[in-house]
Design a protein around this motif. Sequence first.
Motif, mmCIF file in Angstrom:
data_model
loop_
_atom_site.group_PDB
_atom_site.id
_atom_site.type_symbol
_atom_site.label_atom_id
_atom_site.label_comp_id
_atom_site.label_asym_id
_atom_site.label_seq_id
_atom_site.Cartn_x
_atom_site.Cartn_y
_atom_site.Cartn_z
ATOM 1 N N UNK A 119 20.651 48.014 85.343
ATOM 2 C CA UNK A 119 19.359 47.452 84.929
ATOM 3 C C UNK A 119 19.418 46.908 83.510
ATOM 4 N N UNK A 120 20.283 47.491 82.692
ATOM 5 C CA UNK A 120 20.383 47.061 81.301
ATOM 6 C C UNK A 120 21.203 45.792 81.137
ATOM 7 N N UNK A 121 22.379 45.735 81.754
ATOM 8 C CA UNK A 121 23.284 44.608 81.521
ATOM 9 C C UNK A 121 23.539 43.751 82.744
ATOM 10 N N UNK A 122 23.004 44.113 83.884
ATOM 11 C CA UNK A 122 23.174 43.298 85.075
ATOM 12 C C UNK A 122 24.521 43.518 85.745
ATOM 13 N N UNK A 123 25.007 42.495 86.444
ATOM 14 C CA UNK A 123 26.246 42.639 87.221
ATOM 15 C C UNK A 123 27.481 42.981 86.391
ATOM 16 N N UNK A 124 27.431 42.728 85.099
ATOM 17 C CA UNK A 124 28.587 43.079 84.269
ATOM 18 C C UNK A 124 28.778 44.585 84.170
ATOM 19 N N UNK A 125 27.845 45.349 84.691
ATOM 20 C CA UNK A 125 27.978 46.804 84.704
ATOM 21 C C UNK A 125 29.168 47.250 85.541
ATOM 22 N N UNK A 126 29.642 46.394 86.424
ATOM 23 C CA UNK A 126 30.789 46.755 87.243
ATOM 24 C C UNK A 126 32.055 46.905 86.406
ATOM 25 N N UNK A 127 32.013 46.438 85.161
ATOM 26 C CA UNK A 127 33.109 46.644 84.220
ATOM 27 C C UNK A 127 33.399 48.134 84.051
ATOM 28 N N UNK A 128 32.361 48.936 84.104
ATOM 29 C CA UNK A 128 32.510 50.386 83.966
ATOM 30 C C UNK A 128 33.331 50.952 85.117
ATOM 31 N N UNK A 129 33.177 50.379 86.293
ATOM 32 C CA UNK A 129 33.937 50.866 87.443
ATOM 33 C C UNK A 129 35.431 50.641 87.273
ATOM 34 N N UNK A 130 35.814 49.716 86.395
ATOM 35 C CA UNK A 130 37.225 49.507 86.092
ATOM 36 C C UNK A 130 37.723 50.476 85.022
ATOM 37 N N UNK A 131 36.884 50.760 84.048
ATOM 38 C CA UNK A 131 37.323 51.594 82.933
ATOM 39 C C UNK A 131 37.308 53.087 83.260
ATOM 40 N N UNK A 132 36.394 53.527 84.095
ATOM 41 C CA UNK A 132 36.301 54.958 84.385
ATOM 42 C C UNK A 132 37.550 55.534 85.053
ATOM 43 N N UNK A 189 34.678 36.304 75.083
ATOM 44 C CA UNK A 189 35.508 37.446 75.472
ATOM 45 C C UNK A 189 36.534 37.752 74.382
ATOM 46 N N UNK A 190 37.174 36.713 73.880
ATOM 47 C CA UNK A 190 38.195 36.904 72.846
ATOM 48 C C UNK A 190 37.584 37.513 71.596
ATOM 49 N N UNK A 191 36.458 37.003 71.164
ATOM 50 C CA UNK A 191 35.807 37.520 69.954
ATOM 51 C C UNK A 191 35.319 38.951 70.169
ATOM 52 N N UNK A 192 34.749 39.226 71.338
ATOM 53 C CA UNK A 192 34.254 40.585 71.624
ATOM 54 C C UNK A 192 35.388 41.599 71.624
ATOM 55 N N UNK A 193 36.514 41.218 72.194
ATOM 56 C CA UNK A 193 37.652 42.140 72.215
ATOM 57 C C UNK A 193 38.257 42.295 70.828
ATOM 58 N N UNK A 194 38.286 41.207 70.059
ATOM 59 C CA UNK A 194 38.838 41.300 68.704
ATOM 60 C C UNK A 194 37.972 42.143 67.772
ATOM 61 N N UNK A 195 36.670 42.125 67.989
ATOM 62 C CA UNK A 195 35.786 42.874 67.095
ATOM 63 C C UNK A 195 35.427 44.248 67.660
ATOM 64 N N UNK A 196 34.703 44.259 68.761
ATOM 65 C CA UNK A 196 34.281 45.544 69.353
ATOM 66 C C UNK A 196 35.443 46.238 70.049
ATOM 67 N N UNK A 197 36.378 45.490 70.557
ATOM 68 C CA UNK A 197 37.510 46.079 71.259
ATOM 69 C C UNK A 197 38.361 46.961 70.382
ATOM 70 N N UNK A 198 38.446 46.654 69.104
ATOM 71 C CA UNK A 198 39.216 47.494 68.189
ATOM 72 C C UNK A 198 38.586 48.870 68.059
ATOM 73 N N UNK A 199 37.276 48.918 68.059
ATOM 74 C CA UNK A 199 36.575 50.194 67.957
ATOM 75 C C UNK A 199 36.764 51.013 69.225
ATOM 76 N N UNK A 200 36.665 50.348 70.346
ATOM 77 C CA UNK A 200 36.790 51.043 71.628
ATOM 78 C C UNK A 200 38.210 51.506 71.790
ATOM 79 N N UNK A 243 27.544 44.005 74.872
ATOM 80 C CA UNK A 243 26.508 43.507 73.953
ATOM 81 C C UNK A 243 27.116 42.561 72.928
ATOM 82 N N UNK A 244 28.344 42.855 72.492
ATOM 83 C CA UNK A 244 29.026 41.945 71.560
ATOM 84 C C UNK A 244 29.337 40.624 72.244
ATOM 85 N N UNK A 245 29.751 40.657 73.503
ATOM 86 C CA UNK A 245 30.019 39.448 74.271
ATOM 87 C C UNK A 245 28.737 38.616 74.414
ATOM 88 N N UNK A 246 27.645 39.311 74.701
ATOM 89 C CA UNK A 246 26.364 38.613 74.884
ATOM 90 C C UNK A 246 25.907 37.949 73.587
#
Length: 109
Positions: free
Chosen positions: A20-33, A98-109, A82-85
């Motif tokens: 409900x918060x991020x829409x279909x991109x929530x399926x990303x969690x199903x890959x990371x879990x 995607x590249x910017x989100x991974x370069x910035x928020x991806x380092x934290x994750x 949220x960084x991608x958005x």
Amino acid sequence: SDTSRGHILTLPIAFTILFATVGPTAFFVLLTMPVALLATIFILVPLQKHYGGPYSWAHISPGIWVSILVAMSIDYALFILSRWREERLAGQSKTSAVIIAVQTAGKTV
């Protein structure tokens, strides 16, 4: 057991809130879990066997692992998405966002 029943109820609720918060991109969690769960098992099971001693916490640890895993997967997914958005709203292409989100928020994750 109560723990299994709790996870059966909690996981769909957590995923519904994420969807409900991020829409279909929530399926990303199903890959990371699953990746995070396997990493956790390969790290914590040997530690418990080696350092567990006479007190075994193996009977409660799977429930704790799943709870932490769900919380962290959803949190990190929201952080990256949220960084991608933000980048998409700023006018970046999907690939650039995607590249910017991974370069910035991806380092934290």
